[in-house]
Design a protein around this motif. Structure first.
Motif, mmCIF file in Angstrom:
data_model
loop_
_atom_site.group_PDB
_atom_site.id
_atom_site.type_symbol
_atom_site.label_atom_id
_atom_site.label_comp_id
_atom_site.label_asym_id
_atom_site.label_seq_id
_atom_site.Cartn_x
_atom_site.Cartn_y
_atom_site.Cartn_z
ATOM 1 N N MET A 77 0.826 -1.204 0.000
ATOM 2 C CA MET A 77 0.000 0.000 0.000
ATOM 3 C C MET A 77 0.863 1.257 0.000
ATOM 4 O O MET A 77 0.503 2.263 -0.620
ATOM 5 C CB MET A 77 -0.941 0.008 1.201
ATOM 6 C CG MET A 77 -2.122 -0.943 1.078
ATOM 7 S SD MET A 77 -3.080 -0.772 -0.459
ATOM 8 C CE MET A 77 -3.477 0.965 -0.462
ATOM 9 N N ASN A 78 2.002 1.223 0.679
ATOM 10 C CA ASN A 78 2.899 2.384 0.657
ATOM 11 C C ASN A 78 3.387 2.674 -0.758
ATOM 12 O O ASN A 78 3.525 3.834 -1.161
ATOM 13 C CB ASN A 78 4.088 2.153 1.591
ATOM 14 C CG ASN A 78 3.731 2.363 3.052
ATOM 15 O OD1 ASN A 78 2.736 3.011 3.364
ATOM 16 N ND2 ASN A 78 4.531 1.811 3.943
ATOM 17 N N LEU A 79 3.672 1.615 -1.537
ATOM 18 C CA LEU A 79 4.090 1.809 -2.930
ATOM 19 C C LEU A 79 2.960 2.437 -3.744
ATOM 20 O O LEU A 79 3.189 3.346 -4.556
ATOM 21 C CB LEU A 79 4.514 0.475 -3.550
ATOM 22 C CG LEU A 79 5.782 -0.169 -2.991
ATOM 23 C CD1 LEU A 79 6.008 -1.544 -3.632
ATOM 24 C CD2 LEU A 79 6.998 0.722 -3.208
ATOM 25 N N ILE A 80 1.733 1.962 -3.540
ATOM 26 C CA ILE A 80 0.582 2.526 -4.245
ATOM 27 C C ILE A 80 0.390 3.990 -3.868
ATOM 28 O O ILE A 80 0.165 4.856 -4.723
ATOM 29 C CB ILE A 80 -0.686 1.706 -3.945
ATOM 30 C CG1 ILE A 80 -0.595 0.333 -4.626
ATOM 31 C CG2 ILE A 80 -1.946 2.438 -4.394
ATOM 32 C CD1 ILE A 80 -1.759 -0.587 -4.309
ATOM 33 N N ASN A 81 0.475 4.288 -2.578
ATOM 34 C CA ASN A 81 0.316 5.669 -2.124
ATOM 35 C C ASN A 81 1.404 6.575 -2.690
ATOM 36 O O ASN A 81 1.138 7.716 -3.090
ATOM 37 C CB ASN A 81 0.348 5.718 -0.595
ATOM 38 C CG ASN A 81 -0.871 5.078 0.036
ATOM 39 O OD1 ASN A 81 -1.944 5.070 -0.553
ATOM 40 N ND2 ASN A 81 -0.708 4.534 1.232
ATOM 41 N N THR A 82 2.634 6.079 -2.726
ATOM 42 C CA THR A 82 3.745 6.864 -3.263
ATOM 43 C C THR A 82 3.527 7.171 -4.739
ATOM 44 O O THR A 82 3.728 8.307 -5.196
ATOM 45 C CB THR A 82 5.071 6.121 -3.063
ATOM 46 O OG1 THR A 82 5.317 5.969 -1.660
ATOM 47 C CG2 THR A 82 6.244 6.870 -3.692
ATOM 48 N N ALA A 83 3.116 6.161 -5.516
ATOM 49 C CA ALA A 83 2.853 6.372 -6.942
ATOM 50 C C ALA A 83 1.735 7.393 -7.147
ATOM 51 O O ALA A 83 1.836 8.285 -8.001
ATOM 52 C CB ALA A 83 2.484 5.044 -7.602
ATOM 53 N N THR A 84 0.684 7.294 -6.353
ATOM 54 C CA THR A 84 -0.459 8.194 -6.492
ATOM 55 C C THR A 84 -0.083 9.630 -6.160
ATOM 56 O O THR A 84 -0.413 10.570 -6.902
ATOM 57 C CB THR A 84 -1.606 7.724 -5.584
ATOM 58 O OG1 THR A 84 -1.980 6.396 -5.959
ATOM 59 C CG2 THR A 84 -2.812 8.646 -5.704
ATOM 60 N N ASP A 85 0.601 9.834 -5.041
ATOM 61 C CA ASP A 85 1.000 11.188 -4.660
ATOM 62 C C ASP A 85 1.999 11.773 -5.654
ATOM 63 O O ASP A 85 1.944 12.962 -5.977
ATOM 64 C CB ASP A 85 1.590 11.194 -3.248
ATOM 65 C CG ASP A 85 0.521 10.993 -2.180
ATOM 66 O OD1 ASP A 85 -0.614 11.478 -2.376
ATOM 67 O OD2 ASP A 85 0.804 10.351 -1.158
ATOM 68 N N SER A 86 2.915 10.934 -6.155
ATOM 69 C CA SER A 86 3.866 11.405 -7.159
ATOM 70 C C SER A 86 3.130 11.906 -8.393
ATOM 71 O O SER A 86 3.452 12.972 -8.936
ATOM 72 C CB SER A 86 4.822 10.266 -7.543
ATOM 73 O OG SER A 86 5.648 10.633 -8.624
#
Length: 212
Positions: A77-86
Motif C-alpha cells: 500500500m505504501n508503494l501505491i500511495n507513493t505512486a499516487t502522490d507522485s
C-alpha cells in the motif's frame, strides 16, 4: 501462498506479488493519509477524493499491467500511495486543477492497462504477451507516477476540441514507447526515461498521431 487484506468486508482485490507470496489489497485501504506515504503537506478534500479514487484503482483487480511487489500488505500500500502522490503532485498544475488531474490519471491508467507491451529488439518489434510493470521500490513507484503524469500531459495537449478518448490516446502513447529487450532496466524505468528524453519534434509528431 496467497493472503488477502480485508477492510470490513472484502470489496475487491489486486495481485501484489512477493516471490511466493501474493499479497491482495482492497480499495478501502485508500483512506491512508498522505503523511503515511511520505507526502510533506496536508491536502484539501478535493485532493483526497482524487487520491482515493486513483489508489482504489491501483489496488483493484481491474489493473493487471502494474504489479506492486512487497513482503507485506502495508508495504504494498505504501508503494501505491507513493505512486499516487507522485502523480497528483506533478499533474495538478499542468492539467489545470485537481479534477482534471483525477480524470486524466484514471483514464491514463486504464489506457496503460489496455496497451500491449511492445519490445524493440535486434529483429525489430517483438510483441510480448502479459509483461507487466513491476514496482518493487519507492523510486519505481515515483517513476510510475511520473510516467502517468507525462502521458497525461501529452494526451491533455492533444485532446482539447478534438473529441479524443483519453483512455485510447493513452494506450496509443504507451504502445509507442518501445522498451528494449534484454536490458537490466525495469520496464517502468524504461518508460520514464523514454518520456523524459522525448524531443519537442517527437512530441509534436506523437500529438498529431493521437489526433488522427
Amino acid at each position: 501462498m496467497k493472503t488477502r487484506g480485508r477492510c470490513g468486508r472484502l470489496l475487491g482485490t489486486r495481485r501484489m506479488a512477493v516471490g511466493m507470496v501474493l499479497v491482495m489489497t482492497c480499495g478501502l485501504a485508500a483512506a491512508q493519509s498522505p503523511q503515511a506515504s511520505g507526502a510533506a503537506v496536508p491536502h484539501d478534500a478535493a485532493y483526497m477524493k482524487a487520491r482515493e479514487q486513483i489508489v482504489d484503482l491501483l489496488a483493484s483487480e481491474s489493473v493487471e499491467k502494474i504489479e506492486f511487489v512487497a513482503v507485506t500488505y502495508d508495504e504494498a500500500m505504501n508503494l501505491i500511495n507513493t505512486a499516487t502522490d507522485s502523480y497528483l503532485e506533478g499533474a495538478i498544475k499542468p492539467l489545470g486543477g485537481v479534477e482534471p488531474a483525477r480524470e486524466y490519471g484514471v483514464e491514463v491508467l486504464r489506457g496503460l492497462e489496455d496497451h500491449k507491451v511492445r519490445f524493440k529488439n535486434e529483429d525489430g518489434i517483438d510483441l510480448v504477451g502479459k509483461r507487466v510493470l513491476s514496482i518493487k521500490t519507492a523510486d519505481e513507484a515515483r517513476q510510475l507516477g511520473e510516467v502517468v503524469e507525462r502521458v497525461a500531459e501529452i494526451v491533455h495537449e492533444a485532446t482539447p476540441g478534438h473529441g479524443i478518448s483519453i483512455r485510447r490516446a493513452a494506450e496509443k502513447v504507451f504502445e509507442t514507447l518501445l522498451p528494449s529487450a534484454g536490458t537490466s532496466q525495469s520496464l517502468v524505468t524504461q518508460y520514464a526515461v523514454r518520456l523524459r528524453t522525448m524531443t519537442s519534434s517527437d512530441r509534436e509528431q506523437l500529438i498529431e498521431y493521437l489526433r488522427e
